[in-house]
Motif scaffolding. Sequence first.
Motif, PDB file in Angstrom:
ATOM      1  N   PHE A  30      -6.130  33.211  61.898  1.00 35.73           N
ATOM      2  CA  PHE A  30      -5.850  34.432  62.020  1.00 35.73           C
ATOM      3  C   PHE A  30      -5.097  34.648  63.329  1.00 35.73           C
ATOM      4  N   VAL A  31      -5.688  34.291  64.351  1.00 40.50           N
ATOM      5  CA  VAL A  31      -5.024  34.591  65.827  1.00 40.50           C
ATOM      6  C   VAL A  31      -3.756  33.757  66.089  1.00 40.50           C
ATOM      7  N   ASP A  32      -3.889  32.465  65.304  1.00 42.30           N
ATOM      8  CA  ASP A  32      -2.500  31.824  65.451  1.00 42.30           C
ATOM      9  C   ASP A  32      -1.285  32.344  64.661  1.00 42.30           C
ATOM     10  N   ARG A  33      -1.524  32.791  63.567  1.00 42.03           N
ATOM     11  CA  ARG A  33      -0.693  33.397  62.809  1.00 42.03           C
ATOM     12  C   ARG A  33      -0.251  34.678  63.625  1.00 42.03           C
ATOM     13  N   ALA A  34      -1.089  35.491  64.082  1.00 43.54           N
ATOM     14  CA  ALA A  34      -0.607  36.872  65.163  1.00 43.54           C
ATOM     15  C   ALA A  34       0.349  36.502  66.103  1.00 43.54           C
ATOM     16  N   ALA A  43      -7.878  43.929  67.936  1.00 44.95           N
ATOM     17  CA  ALA A  43      -6.581  44.012  68.126  1.00 44.95           C
ATOM     18  C   ALA A  43      -6.397  45.587  68.696  1.00 44.95           C
ATOM     19  N   VAL A  44      -5.628  45.849  69.731  1.00 39.60           N
ATOM     20  CA  VAL A  44      -5.390  47.097  70.464  1.00 39.60           C
ATOM     21  C   VAL A  44      -3.936  47.747  70.147  1.00 39.60           C
ATOM     22  N   LEU A  45      -3.846  48.952  69.853  1.00 30.96           N
ATOM     23  CA  LEU A  45      -2.412  49.318  69.449  1.00 30.96           C
ATOM     24  C   LEU A  45      -2.281  50.929  70.258  1.00 30.96           C
ATOM     25  N   PRO A  46      -1.107  51.066  70.623  1.00 30.12           N
ATOM     26  CA  PRO A  46      -1.088  52.433  71.420  1.00 30.12           C
ATOM     27  C   PRO A  46      -0.916  53.634  70.279  1.00 30.12           C
ATOM     28  N   VAL A  54      -1.760  37.314  73.049  1.00 31.86           N
ATOM     29  CA  VAL A  54      -3.208  37.103  73.072  1.00 31.86           C
ATOM     30  C   VAL A  54      -3.489  37.335  74.676  1.00 31.86           C
ATOM     31  N   VAL A  55      -4.160  38.395  74.883  1.00 31.63           N
ATOM     32  CA  VAL A  55      -4.552  38.839  76.336  1.00 31.63           C
ATOM     33  C   VAL A  55      -5.465  37.916  76.739  1.00 31.63           C
TER      34      VAL A  55
END
Length: 504
Positions: A350-354, A400-403, A361-362
């Motif tokens: 999942f993370v690799d695809r993101a 995951a963080v979004l503004p 990736v922070v």
Amino acid sequence: MAPRPDAAERFAPGAQFVAGRLVPGTSGRTQTVTDPATGAEVLRYEPAGPADVDAAVAAAAAAQPGWGAATPGERSEALYRLAGLIAERAQEFAYAESLQCGKPVRLSTGFDVPGTVDNAAFFAGAARLPEGKAAGEYSADHTSAIRREPVGVVGSIAPWNYPLQMAAWKVLPAVAAGNAIVLKPSELTPLTSLMFADAAVDAGIPAGVVNVVCGTGPDAGEHLVSHPDVAMTSFTGSTAVGRRVAALAATAGAGVKRLHLELGGKAPFVVFDDADLEAAVHGAVAGALINTGQDCTAATRAYVQRPLYDAFTDGVAALMARVRLGDPFDPATDLGPLVSYAQRDRVAAFVDRARAAGARVVTGGRAPDLKGAYYEPTLVTGAAQDSEIVRSEVFGPVLAVLPFDTDDEGIALANDTPYGLAASAWSRDAYRTARAAREIRAGCVWLNDHIPIISEMPHGGYRASGFGKDMSAYSFEEYTQIKHVMQDITGTARKEWHRTVFTL
Ligand code: NAD
């Protein structure tokens, strides 16, 4: 370092619990339980096939009438004894749970076991409080009364993330209400469900009231759902399997089964610009990483109002970096491995695809150099709202963080999901939190916290997260059926309403 228990010795008689004792399965297959922290095999057992499910259902059907006829007080006493026995055996339960799941002993000792004890004590009380309308003359000519009766034999299916608590959430309300149960835990994590059933018998719950079949979904699960002698199916697991279970329950046997579905989640975590930043950062990291993120209510999508966005992501990254991965049996360990290498690889993919889709990736985003199924706490920013990492259930230590800009937008983003299990909103403004509580579509909305559960309050979802409640009096009610008894009190042969059919 706490000692790892010897599961092979404990379950030498077999890994099925039917009619009050451990017996081997008869599927002819082999299933292993693996310690995900080391990769070592801890138990090899013969999983249940259809014949084992039949035997367990037969044992439940034989035991249910007697147990259903016990008084609420008698059932309550046995459940109090069960709570006491689990408390006495707390360490044994906690270590077995840590062994099969990779949970830090701090978590299994501080959360899974005490939560189970409290649940048992709660349902001991609930057993004595079947609720209903007062009997009375709701029509002038009749007395009406409500009987709350057991459903019969319940077939329950549970996932691997909290095996002991899931066993408790399924078995306790069912048994408190006078049903008998056949529980199928995940084939990966059978140990504490078997120990729970064993303790139930030691507590004086008659043999056959609580049975456990350990096997795979296709072999044992589907047969249990379809079984004609099972009156109710209670399922906790993924939405995809829940749909299959619902279809089987609707078409199996002669009747339509009562159904209770606790499915997946993708909990939003909404931070308004007046929130206590430190509280929100701590809440997000704890809420995202609890049980290595394998929690259906875990914080997975944080929406942060623009003025706090940078400080929030910096704070979360810094706190995540402090979390110590290690041996679950070391009391100093914060975070254990995922339940299996397959789950670890799924999370990594999942993370690799993101990342490949342009997200940043922070922190984390890799499996550390450890032997077990570990994955580092991971913070992802810059993912699109419609991207996979924001929409799908990852079930790992990933946030995951979004503004967002306006309050309307924050609430709309939180609701932009097929799921609806849990959510949280963070603000010092009572009007903002009140609005979030009202408008976010989820079975639980926390305000200025995320994760805590309590035996008295219900747990369950909206929409693709299913229906039906675990824990609380609502759950007790789901395991009963309501009968209306209406008695004529006039003694007349010719009743006024007969005129609608013939002339008096
Ligand atoms: P899963 O759906 O793969 O499996 C759950 C259970 O169903 C297991 O016992 C499995 O053996 C069984 N099963 C699989 N296929 C089946 C079939 N065809 N018929 C009958 N039974 C079948 O889920 P999982 O991977 O074990 O657990 C993770 C999932 O559980 C996540 O989606 C998580 O959100 C969900 N979950 C939900 C809650 C809740 O209360 N809503 C709580 C915990 C976990």
